[in-house]
Enzyme design. Structure first.
Site, mmCIF file in Angstrom:
data_model
loop_
_atom_site.group_PDB
_atom_site.id
_atom_site.type_symbol
_atom_site.label_atom_id
_atom_site.label_comp_id
_atom_site.label_asym_id
_atom_site.label_seq_id
_atom_site.Cartn_x
_atom_site.Cartn_y
_atom_site.Cartn_z
ATOM 1 N N SER A 191 -63.465 -70.764 -24.353
ATOM 2 C CA SER A 191 -62.711 -71.097 -23.140
ATOM 3 C C SER A 191 -61.269 -71.382 -23.515
ATOM 4 O O SER A 191 -60.983 -71.805 -24.649
ATOM 5 C CB SER A 191 -63.302 -72.355 -22.481
ATOM 6 O OG SER A 191 -62.451 -72.837 -21.469
ATOM 7 N N TYR A 204 -66.540 -80.813 -23.490
ATOM 8 C CA TYR A 204 -66.432 -79.372 -23.220
ATOM 9 C C TYR A 204 -65.519 -78.710 -24.246
ATOM 10 O O TYR A 204 -65.858 -77.680 -24.834
ATOM 11 C CB TYR A 204 -65.908 -79.162 -21.798
ATOM 12 C CG TYR A 204 -65.893 -77.708 -21.366
ATOM 13 C CD1 TYR A 204 -67.085 -77.002 -21.174
ATOM 14 C CD2 TYR A 204 -64.688 -77.040 -21.167
ATOM 15 C CE1 TYR A 204 -67.063 -75.672 -20.791
ATOM 16 C CE2 TYR A 204 -64.663 -75.708 -20.775
ATOM 17 C CZ TYR A 204 -65.854 -75.031 -20.584
ATOM 18 O OH TYR A 204 -65.841 -73.702 -20.208
#
Ligand SMILES: NC(=O)c1ccc[n+]([C@@H]2O[C@H](COP(=O)([O-])OP(=O)(O)OC[C@H]3O[C@@H](n4cnc5c(N)ncnc54)[C@H](OP(=O)(O)O)[C@@H]3O)[C@@H](O)[C@H]2O)c1
Length: 314
Positions: A191, A204
């Protein structure tokens, strides 16, 4: 959950492939079919007509929704045989039907990437069904934020188990198939958050940074065996991952319109899932034979700048 190969598609060629291409185009995957190109593996130099990935065996984790779903549709539209997993069987069956009804070849197999047993079973079944694995897209992932001091250890474990350990497990069980074949391409979804952290996104970001680490090391280990492995870093993409459940279309459209200029210094908009899918197909293709161990940002330019402001949701 696995069902037999789409007999109609086999017997009559791919009569509905035009429909599948229509679906792919609607997802922003224009050009998914390509014209005529090489098959996927580094060792395959021949050209195969009728779809850029025709006959390639493609495995996708997290194909029931969002980016994974768009990528499954795009690969199938380009002639690949697609095996994908996810936990939600209703969505998985729907995506499988969407592809096979349009003349493509796909199978949904329920699997949770947090489980070693289920991941191994999924990988082995896809390989058995389609004669190996040419391309793997390790994409399953979950979000989760909040201040670190308020995050429960269980939540931390779940994010890392899905996003990092899940990618490890997928690699672990895919690689033996590719080693036997002496070729393969793997793309793992990291990401943009791996490189641009947010104060409330520690778990995350840590998990997506772990994916980059896994990819770098694995690329070195398996490059000599003809296997290319890269990390894909999508920027904010319009999927259920970021869209609040139940928000009316008009409100979501307004939010997106405000989000782009504030957060994506460059193209000034969120990505559509089909645009990320196109990047996956590109990376999987022989157009990038010398690319391995890379972190490829597909983020509209957001990572090149430093804006980070969220508009109020209406
Ligand atoms: N959307 C964004 O802005 C964005 C940006 C950067 C990176 N990403 C990454 O892109 C990937 C796909 O996200 P998305 O945006 O497409 O979100 P999404 O629509 O929520 O899709 C996530 C997919 O992952 C699957 N998944 C989650 N946990 C799983 C598990 N334990 N086992 C198997 N499958 C699991 C989900 O299937 P089930 O729920 O059916 O299991 C679903 O198919 C994720 O890795 C995410 O971190 C997204």
């Amino acid at each position: 959950m696995e069902k037999h190969t789409n007999a109609a598609a086999r017997q009559h060629g791919r009569p509905g492939r035009r429909a599948l291409l229509g679906t792919a185009a609607a997802l922003g995957v224009a050009g998914a079919a390509g014209a005529t190109a090489h098959a996927a593996g580094p060792g395959r130099g021949h050209r195969t007509p009728g779809g850029r990935f025709r006959g390639s065996s493609v495995l996708i984790t997290g194909g029931t929704s969002g980016i994974g779903r768009a990528t499954a549709i795009a690969f199938a539209a380009a002639g690949a045989n697609v095996g994908f997993c996810g936990r939600r069987a209703d969505l998985g069956s729907r995506v499988e039907r969407e592809i096979t009804d349009a003349g493509g070849e796909a199978v949904y197999i329920r699997a949770d990437v947090r489980s070693a047993e289920q991941t191994r079973d999924f990988v082995d079944r896809v390989a058995a069904r389609y004669g190996g694995i040419d391309i793997a897209f390790n994409n399953a992932g979950i979000g989760g934020g909040g201040p670190l001091h308020e995050m429960t250890p269980e939540r931390w474990d779940d994010i890392l188990a899905t996003n990092a350990r899940g990618v490890f497990l997928a690699l672990k069980y895919e690689l033996p198939h590719m080693l036997r074949a002496g070729r393969g391409v793997i793309i793992c979804t990291s990401s943009s958050a791996a490189e641009q952290a947010r104060p409330d996104g520690a778990a995350y970001t840590a998990s997506k940074r772990a994916v980059q680490g896994l990819v770098k090391s694995a690329a070195l280990a398996y490059g000599p065996q003809g296997i290319r492995i890269n990390a894909l870093l999508p920027g904010t993409t319009d999927t259920p991952f970021v869209r609040p459940p139940g928000i009316p279309d008009a409100d979501w459209a307004r939010y997106k319109e405000a989000f782009g200029p504030l957060n994506v210094e460059g193209l000034e908009r969120m990505a559509e899932p089909g645009e990320i899918a196109r990047a996956v197909l590109g990376l999987a293709s022989p157009d990038f034979p010398y690319m391995t161990g890379a972190s490829v940002a597909v983020d509209g330019g957001a990572g090149a700048g430093r804006r980070l402001v969220h508009p109020a949701r209406s």
